[in-house]
Motif scaffolding. Sequence first.
Motif, PDB file in Angstrom:
ATOM      1  N   TYR A   1      91.072 -54.258  -3.490  1.00 41.17           N
ATOM      2  CA  TYR A   1      91.467 -53.527  -4.698  1.00 41.17           C
ATOM      3  C   TYR A   1      91.872 -54.474  -5.828  1.00 41.17           C
ATOM      4  CZ  TYR A   1      91.431 -49.116  -2.114  1.00 41.17           C
ATOM      5  OH  TYR A   1      91.045 -48.009  -1.399  1.00 41.17           O
TER       6      TYR A   1
ATOM      7  N   TYR B   1     100.257 -52.784   1.428  1.00 43.93           N
ATOM      8  CA  TYR B   1      98.849 -52.712   1.832  1.00 43.93           C
ATOM      9  C   TYR B   1      98.380 -54.020   2.461  1.00 43.93           C
ATOM     10  CZ  TYR B   1      93.784 -51.969   1.396  1.00 43.93           C
ATOM     11  OH  TYR B   1      92.448 -51.836   1.642  1.00 43.93           O
TER      12      TYR B   1
ATOM     13  N   ARG C   1      93.359 -44.367  -6.150  1.00 42.46           N
ATOM     14  CA  ARG C   1      91.983 -44.308  -5.653  1.00 42.46           C
ATOM     15  C   ARG C   1      91.917 -43.913  -4.185  1.00 42.46           C
ATOM     16  NH1 ARG C   1      92.260 -47.161 -10.062  1.00 42.46           N
ATOM     17  NH2 ARG C   1      90.461 -47.107 -11.473  1.00 42.46           N
ATOM     18  N   GLN C   2      92.872 -44.361  -3.397  1.00 39.52           N
ATOM     19  CA  GLN C   2      92.902 -43.956  -1.992  1.00 39.52           C
ATOM     20  C   GLN C   2      93.124 -42.452  -1.867  1.00 39.52           C
ATOM     21  OE1 GLN C   2      96.085 -46.646  -0.822  1.00 39.52           O
ATOM     22  NE2 GLN C   2      94.679 -47.801   0.489  1.00 39.52           N
ATOM     23  N   GLU C   3      94.075 -41.922  -2.625  1.00 38.64           N
ATOM     24  CA  GLU C   3      94.386 -40.496  -2.545  1.00 38.64           C
ATOM     25  C   GLU C   3      93.267 -39.647  -3.127  1.00 38.64           C
ATOM     26  OE1 GLU C   3      97.175 -39.250  -0.868  1.00 38.64           O
ATOM     27  OE2 GLU C   3      97.065 -41.381  -0.300  1.00 38.64           O
TER      28      GLU C   3
ATOM     29  N   ARG D   1      90.133 -40.384  -3.130  1.00 35.67           N
ATOM     30  CA  ARG D   1      89.041 -40.395  -2.156  1.00 35.67           C
ATOM     31  C   ARG D   1      89.291 -39.370  -1.051  1.00 35.67           C
ATOM     32  NH1 ARG D   1      89.395 -45.405  -0.290  1.00 35.67           N
ATOM     33  NH2 ARG D   1      88.328 -46.243  -2.108  1.00 35.67           N
ATOM     34  N   LYS D   2      90.556 -39.282  -0.610  1.00 34.31           N
ATOM     35  CA  LYS D   2      90.901 -38.295   0.430  1.00 34.31           C
ATOM     36  C   LYS D   2      90.622 -36.866  -0.057  1.00 34.31           C
ATOM     37  CE  LYS D   2      94.694 -41.030   2.403  1.00 34.31           C
ATOM     38  NZ  LYS D   2      96.190 -41.098   2.546  1.00 34.31           N
TER      39      LYS D   2
ATOM     40  N   GLU E   1     105.738 -47.636  -1.875  1.00 32.57           N
ATOM     41  CA  GLU E   1     104.577 -46.842  -1.489  1.00 32.57           C
ATOM     42  C   GLU E   1     104.917 -45.353  -1.514  1.00 32.57           C
ATOM     43  OE1 GLU E   1     100.468 -47.607  -0.022  1.00 32.57           O
ATOM     44  OE2 GLU E   1     102.018 -48.850  -0.912  1.00 32.57           O
TER      45      GLU E   1
ATOM     46  N   ARG F   1      95.746 -48.692  -6.761  1.00 32.78           N
ATOM     47  CA  ARG F   1      95.123 -48.611  -5.433  1.00 32.78           C
ATOM     48  C   ARG F   1      95.400 -47.245  -4.818  1.00 32.78           C
ATOM     49  NH1 ARG F   1      98.055 -48.850  -1.030  1.00 32.78           N
ATOM     50  NH2 ARG F   1      99.644 -50.252  -1.913  1.00 32.78           N
ATOM     51  N   ILE F   2      96.681 -46.849  -4.834  1.00 29.68           N
ATOM     52  CA  ILE F   2      97.081 -45.573  -4.240  1.00 29.68           C
ATOM     53  C   ILE F   2      96.322 -44.419  -4.880  1.00 29.68           C
ATOM     54  CG2 ILE F   2      99.018 -43.945  -4.094  1.00 29.68           C
ATOM     55  CD1 ILE F   2     100.838 -46.434  -3.698  1.00 29.68           C
TER      56      ILE F   2
END
Length: 357
Positions: A317, A344, A232-234, A236-237, A202, A229-230
């Motif tokens: 995801y 995750y 898209r998460q980042e 989004r932030k 991660e 996944r990471i």
Amino acid sequence: MNRFQLRLVAWEMTRACNLACVHCRAGACSQPGPEQLTTDEGRSLIDGIREVGQPILIMTGGEPLLRPDFFELAQYALDVGLRAVVATNGVLVTREIAARIAAVGIPRVSISLDGPTAETHDRFRMVEGAFDASLRGIRNLRDAGVPVQINTTLTRRNRDYLANIMKLAEEIGAVAFHVFLLVPTGRARDMAGEEMGPDEYEESLLEFYRLSRATPLETKATCAPQYYRILRQEARKEGIEVTEQTFGLDARTRGCLGGLSFVFVSHRGDLQPCGYFDVQAGSVREQSFADLWGNAPLFKNLRTFSLLEGKCGKCDYLRFCGGCRARAYEHTGNYMAEEPYCAYQPPSVLRAQRPQG
């Protein structure tokens, strides 16, 4: 459009290699195996791939440049309409070889660098001078006008050098930088202790994301399905939508492509979901490439996401990641088991773990 359109084929042209890398998937050796596909069988394989579509054909090994018929087969692949690229360690790429690669019309060559210095890289390659020889090969390709991609396999041994290796890739004029996360197959089984754990994966992939946002290089993570996944998460932030305009190649791919849009062909003609996934779907010596790609039960299973087990099957995801099927197989013997090195926890799994009351 076929949901599982073939986009990438990696053909292990030979297991012969001039290096002895500690993390070699193939356990490559100095001489070609007697079961290696012949030139005629290589042409037939190329014809079979072309029958299915026009994927990128990655000509790899071992060391593909050790095949005397390498240029003949590369020219044939290009002539029938495939985008044939080469994955090499670069040591054998003299000025003359680079000129021939350019003359044939190969659009890209990937070369592996697993450290930013001779000391760090040569420890992987087990041959003193490999780093300097690879850099010479890269310079020769650039002088001949051939775009170069740098590949790096990350382990506990070199993860702290990720930024330095990417900086080196920029300095030597590469067009792309792809990271691979170690899968302990082949000779790399002896490196199992150097495989990163879930939290280390991660952290390394978060660093790769940050570096990718700040480099002009095309970047991609392979054997690292968690990255998608990471990403898209980042994003989004940061309030960024994941599109081809904002994330290029990363927006068009997903985590594990094995058996979905990617297939590996071994030196003896066996089809596998990827080179690290040591389960055979069948051989092109016994069935047509098109039949195997379209109908092999192994590939059909991988394309049925509802068969995924554990948290992978419940993950929000799933369509972006899918977990590493090769890593699941190596660790459990079950290629549909959950990815063993993912940190995750899907919301549905967390809800199921909460005490009821």
